[in-house]
Scaffold this active site. Structure first.
Site, PDB file in Angstrom:
ATOM      1  N   ARG A 184      -8.997   1.154   9.591  1.00 34.95           N
ATOM      2  CA  ARG A 184      -8.541  -0.199   9.927  1.00 34.95           C
ATOM      3  C   ARG A 184      -9.575  -0.947  10.743  1.00 34.95           C
ATOM      4  O   ARG A 184      -9.377  -2.109  11.052  1.00 34.95           O
ATOM      5  CB  ARG A 184      -7.272  -0.099  10.767  1.00 34.95           C
ATOM      6  CG  ARG A 184      -6.004  -0.355  10.005  1.00 34.95           C
ATOM      7  CD  ARG A 184      -4.888  -0.150  11.005  1.00 34.95           C
ATOM      8  NE  ARG A 184      -3.719  -0.876  10.655  1.00 34.95           N
ATOM      9  CZ  ARG A 184      -2.726  -0.389   9.938  1.00 34.95           C
ATOM     10  NH1 ARG A 184      -2.812   0.815   9.434  1.00 34.95           N
ATOM     11  NH2 ARG A 184      -1.652  -1.107   9.708  1.00 34.95           N
ATOM     12  N   LYS A 237       0.833  -1.205   0.000  1.00 34.56           N
ATOM     13  CA  LYS A 237       0.000   0.000   0.000  1.00 34.56           C
ATOM     14  C   LYS A 237       0.869   1.256   0.000  1.00 34.56           C
ATOM     15  O   LYS A 237       0.639   2.179  -0.766  1.00 34.56           O
ATOM     16  CB  LYS A 237      -0.918   0.024   1.233  1.00 34.56           C
ATOM     17  CG  LYS A 237      -1.778  -1.222   1.391  1.00 34.56           C
ATOM     18  CD  LYS A 237      -2.621  -1.174   2.658  1.00 34.56           C
ATOM     19  CE  LYS A 237      -1.838  -1.165   3.955  1.00 34.56           C
ATOM     20  NZ  LYS A 237      -1.114  -2.434   4.252  1.00 34.56           N
ATOM     21  N   ARG A 260      12.078  -2.068  10.464  1.00 37.03           N
ATOM     22  CA  ARG A 260      11.067  -1.549  11.383  1.00 37.03           C
ATOM     23  C   ARG A 260      10.910  -2.491  12.561  1.00 37.03           C
ATOM     24  O   ARG A 260      10.950  -3.700  12.396  1.00 37.03           O
ATOM     25  CB  ARG A 260       9.725  -1.413  10.645  1.00 37.03           C
ATOM     26  CG  ARG A 260       9.457   0.003  10.200  1.00 37.03           C
ATOM     27  CD  ARG A 260       8.278   0.129   9.279  1.00 37.03           C
ATOM     28  NE  ARG A 260       7.032  -0.445   9.752  1.00 37.03           N
ATOM     29  CZ  ARG A 260       5.882  -0.360   9.082  1.00 37.03           C
ATOM     30  NH1 ARG A 260       5.842   0.309   7.938  1.00 37.03           N
ATOM     31  NH2 ARG A 260       4.779  -0.915   9.535  1.00 37.03           N
ATOM     32  N   ARG A 306       0.337  -8.675  13.771  1.00 33.96           N
ATOM     33  CA  ARG A 306      -0.306  -7.711  12.857  1.00 33.96           C
ATOM     34  C   ARG A 306      -1.255  -8.424  11.905  1.00 33.96           C
ATOM     35  O   ARG A 306      -2.314  -7.910  11.562  1.00 33.96           O
ATOM     36  CB  ARG A 306       0.756  -6.941  12.069  1.00 33.96           C
ATOM     37  CG  ARG A 306       1.464  -5.891  12.914  1.00 33.96           C
ATOM     38  CD  ARG A 306       2.801  -5.522  12.327  1.00 33.96           C
ATOM     39  NE  ARG A 306       2.689  -4.802  11.078  1.00 33.96           N
ATOM     40  CZ  ARG A 306       3.664  -4.688  10.201  1.00 33.96           C
ATOM     41  NH1 ARG A 306       4.844  -5.256  10.439  1.00 33.96           N
ATOM     42  NH2 ARG A 306       3.489  -4.012   9.097  1.00 33.96           N
TER      43      ARG A 306
HETATM   44  P1  AP5 Z   1       4.940  -1.730   1.729  1.00 34.93           P
HETATM   45  O1  AP5 Z   1       4.562  -0.831   0.595  1.00 34.93           O
HETATM   46  O2  AP5 Z   1       5.726  -1.167   2.853  1.00 34.93           O
HETATM   47  O3  AP5 Z   1       3.616  -2.456   2.282  1.00 34.93           O
HETATM   48  P2  AP5 Z   1       2.441  -1.851   3.158  1.00 34.93           P
HETATM   49  O4  AP5 Z   1       1.185  -2.496   2.655  1.00 34.93           O
HETATM   50  O5  AP5 Z   1       2.463  -0.355   3.177  1.00 34.93           O
HETATM   51  O6  AP5 Z   1       2.814  -2.475   4.561  1.00 34.93           O
HETATM   52  P3  AP5 Z   1       2.932  -1.843   6.008  1.00 34.93           P
HETATM   53  O7  AP5 Z   1       3.617  -2.861   6.852  1.00 34.93           O
HETATM   54  O8  AP5 Z   1       3.537  -0.462   6.022  1.00 34.93           O
HETATM   55  O9  AP5 Z   1       1.423  -1.725   6.380  1.00 34.93           O
HETATM   56  P4  AP5 Z   1       0.834  -1.743   7.725  1.00 34.93           P
HETATM   57  O10 AP5 Z   1      -0.572  -1.383   7.357  1.00 34.93           O
HETATM   58  O11 AP5 Z   1       0.986  -2.953   8.544  1.00 34.93           O
HETATM   59  O12 AP5 Z   1       1.681  -0.672   8.566  1.00 34.93           O
HETATM   60  P5  AP5 Z   1       1.418   0.852   8.926  1.00 34.93           P
HETATM   61  O13 AP5 Z   1       2.688   1.576   8.776  1.00 34.93           O
HETATM   62  O14 AP5 Z   1       0.202   1.359   8.249  1.00 34.93           O
HETATM   63  O15 AP5 Z   1       5.694  -3.005   1.123  1.00 34.93           O
HETATM   64  C1  AP5 Z   1       6.232  -4.018   1.974  1.00 34.93           C
HETATM   65  C2  AP5 Z   1       7.531  -4.562   1.377  1.00 34.93           C
HETATM   66  O16 AP5 Z   1       7.245  -5.218   0.143  1.00 34.93           O
HETATM   67  C3  AP5 Z   1       8.563  -3.484   1.019  1.00 34.93           C
HETATM   68  O17 AP5 Z   1       9.844  -4.010   1.271  1.00 34.93           O
HETATM   69  C4  AP5 Z   1       8.382  -3.247  -0.492  1.00 34.93           C
HETATM   70  O18 AP5 Z   1       9.592  -2.859  -1.112  1.00 34.93           O
HETATM   71  C5  AP5 Z   1       7.937  -4.639  -0.963  1.00 34.93           C
HETATM   72  N1  AP5 Z   1       6.975  -4.605  -2.058  1.00 34.93           N
HETATM   73  C6  AP5 Z   1       5.927  -3.741  -2.222  1.00 34.93           C
HETATM   74  N2  AP5 Z   1       5.232  -4.052  -3.327  1.00 34.93           N
HETATM   75  C7  AP5 Z   1       5.829  -5.133  -3.883  1.00 34.93           C
HETATM   76  C8  AP5 Z   1       5.559  -5.934  -5.043  1.00 34.93           C
HETATM   77  N3  AP5 Z   1       4.514  -5.688  -5.847  1.00 34.93           N
HETATM   78  N4  AP5 Z   1       6.382  -6.971  -5.307  1.00 34.93           N
HETATM   79  C9  AP5 Z   1       7.428  -7.274  -4.493  1.00 34.93           C
HETATM   80  N5  AP5 Z   1       7.761  -6.549  -3.392  1.00 34.93           N
HETATM   81  C10 AP5 Z   1       6.954  -5.498  -3.079  1.00 34.93           C
HETATM   82  O19 AP5 Z   1       1.017   0.747  10.481  1.00 34.93           O
HETATM   83  C11 AP5 Z   1       1.962   0.391  11.469  1.00 34.93           C
HETATM   84  C12 AP5 Z   1       1.286   0.380  12.853  1.00 34.93           C
HETATM   85  O20 AP5 Z   1       0.757   1.698  13.158  1.00 34.93           O
HETATM   86  C13 AP5 Z   1       0.076  -0.554  12.992  1.00 34.93           C
HETATM   87  O21 AP5 Z   1       0.457  -1.877  13.274  1.00 34.93           O
HETATM   88  C14 AP5 Z   1      -0.670   0.116  14.162  1.00 34.93           C
HETATM   89  O22 AP5 Z   1      -0.057  -0.155  15.390  1.00 34.93           O
HETATM   90  C15 AP5 Z   1      -0.490   1.593  13.873  1.00 34.93           C
HETATM   91  N6  AP5 Z   1      -1.563   2.156  13.018  1.00 34.93           N
HETATM   92  C16 AP5 Z   1      -1.417   2.694  11.774  1.00 34.93           C
HETATM   93  N7  AP5 Z   1      -2.602   3.090  11.276  1.00 34.93           N
HETATM   94  C17 AP5 Z   1      -3.525   2.795  12.248  1.00 34.93           C
HETATM   95  C18 AP5 Z   1      -4.943   2.953  12.319  1.00 34.93           C
HETATM   96  N8  AP5 Z   1      -5.651   3.477  11.300  1.00 34.93           N
HETATM   97  N9  AP5 Z   1      -5.557   2.529  13.431  1.00 34.93           N
HETATM   98  C19 AP5 Z   1      -4.872   1.985  14.451  1.00 34.93           C
HETATM   99  N10 AP5 Z   1      -3.535   1.803  14.456  1.00 34.93           N
HETATM  100  C20 AP5 Z   1      -2.858   2.205  13.358  1.00 34.93           C
END
Ligand code: AP5
Length: 224
Positions: A98, A23, A169, A180
């Site tokens: 979420r 994403k 991270r 997660r």
């Molecule tokens: P990446 O693009 O980083 O994936 P992502 O879907 O953004 O994954 P995240 O881990 O950032 O999402 P998340 O929702 O768990 O974390 P967030 O930061 O929002 O890609 C991942 C990897 O794959 C990278 O290495 C990339 O290079 C590779 N890749 C990408 N596309 C590819 C492809 N097509 N092919 C091959 N490789 C590829 O949240 C973190 C924490 O914050 C949560 O756990 C929670 O504690 C808190 N939080 C955030 N938002 C909320 C909310 N709304 N409510 C409550 N808590 C929240």
């Protein structure tokens, strides 16, 4: 005058999917291409932690464990952020909503301003691929992301863009990844049906390679 005031419908989007679905990778690129705001709630919370603000201190424990930060903290934070000028032509919400209450709160805060979502893009992907991607992810403080398997940096451990040291991270450790994914299934997956029921769901195959995912997004979403 806002884009809406000129008769242009703002491209208001939610990117939804499991951790590691890509994403953030796609949202960064797409937001720049279309000149719309990119709001990553994960990035906002990580920046708050680094700055040591009350929000960052409150969020820290939840994030390290792979749990959700409470809705009562997240909903007003996002409602306020959506008022920023970079969202006038549209926005991508990356990581929000979420939970179903977050989805309802978003709908209410948009409709209070006469706005609505254009689509929720569902990054559909198998869980084992997500685990592999997260285990290989490396991040730079400048925001650039790498993957040891699929998108490695030119020089090991250093960012191609700024030369900064790459790090893993805290929540990409195996036990936090597992948590997660459980939290995603228990709280977030219900939003797929929430948006399908509103005819706003656009599914893409997030397991494809990065350029194929970018092309699928371009095809699926309205052009200016
Ligand atoms: P990446 O693009 O980083 O994936 P992502 O879907 O953004 O994954 P995240 O881990 O950032 O999402 P998340 O929702 O768990 O974390 P967030 O930061 O929002 O890609 C991942 C990897 O794959 C990278 O290495 C990339 O290079 C590779 N890749 C990408 N596309 C590819 C492809 N097509 N092919 C091959 N490789 C590829 O949240 C973190 C924490 O914050 C949560 O756990 C929670 O504690 C808190 N939080 C955030 N938002 C909320 C909310 N709304 N409510 C409550 N808590 C929240």
């Amino acid at each position: 005058m806002t884009a809406a005031g000129q008769g242009i419908v703002p491209l208001n989007l939610v990117f939804l999917g499991p951790p590691g679905a890509g994403k953030g990778t796609q949202a960064r690129r797409f937001a720049v291409c279309r000149g719309i705001g990119h709001i990553s709630t994960g990035d906002i919370l990580r920046e708050a932690r680094t700055a040591g603000t009350p929000l960052g201190r409150e969020a820290h424990g939840f994030m390290v464990r792979g749990e959700l930060v409470p809705d009562v903290v997240m909903c007003p934070l996002v409602a306020e952020r959506l008022k920023a000028p970079d969202c006038a032509k549209g926005f991508i919400l990356d990581g929000f909503p979420r939970t179903v209450p977050q989805g309802t709160a978003l709908e209410e805060s948009l409709s209070a301003r006469g706005a609505r979502l254009v689509a929720c893009v569902y990054f559909d992907m198998a869980v084992d691929v997500a685990v592999r991607r997260l285990a290989g992810r490396l991040t730079c403080a400048c925001g650039r992301m790498y993957n040891l398997d699929t998108a490695p940096p030119s020089k090991a451990g250093a960012c191609d863009a700024c030369g900064g040291a790459l790090f893993q991270r805290e929540d990409d450790r195996p036990e936090a990844i597992r948590r997660r994914l459980v939290v995603y299934e228990a709280n977030t997956r219900a939003l797929v049906e929430f948006y399908r029921g509103r005819n706003q769901l656009v599914r893409i195959d997030a397991g494809a390679e990065m350029s194929a995912v970018s092309e699928a997004l371009e095809r699926a979403l309205p052009r200016p």
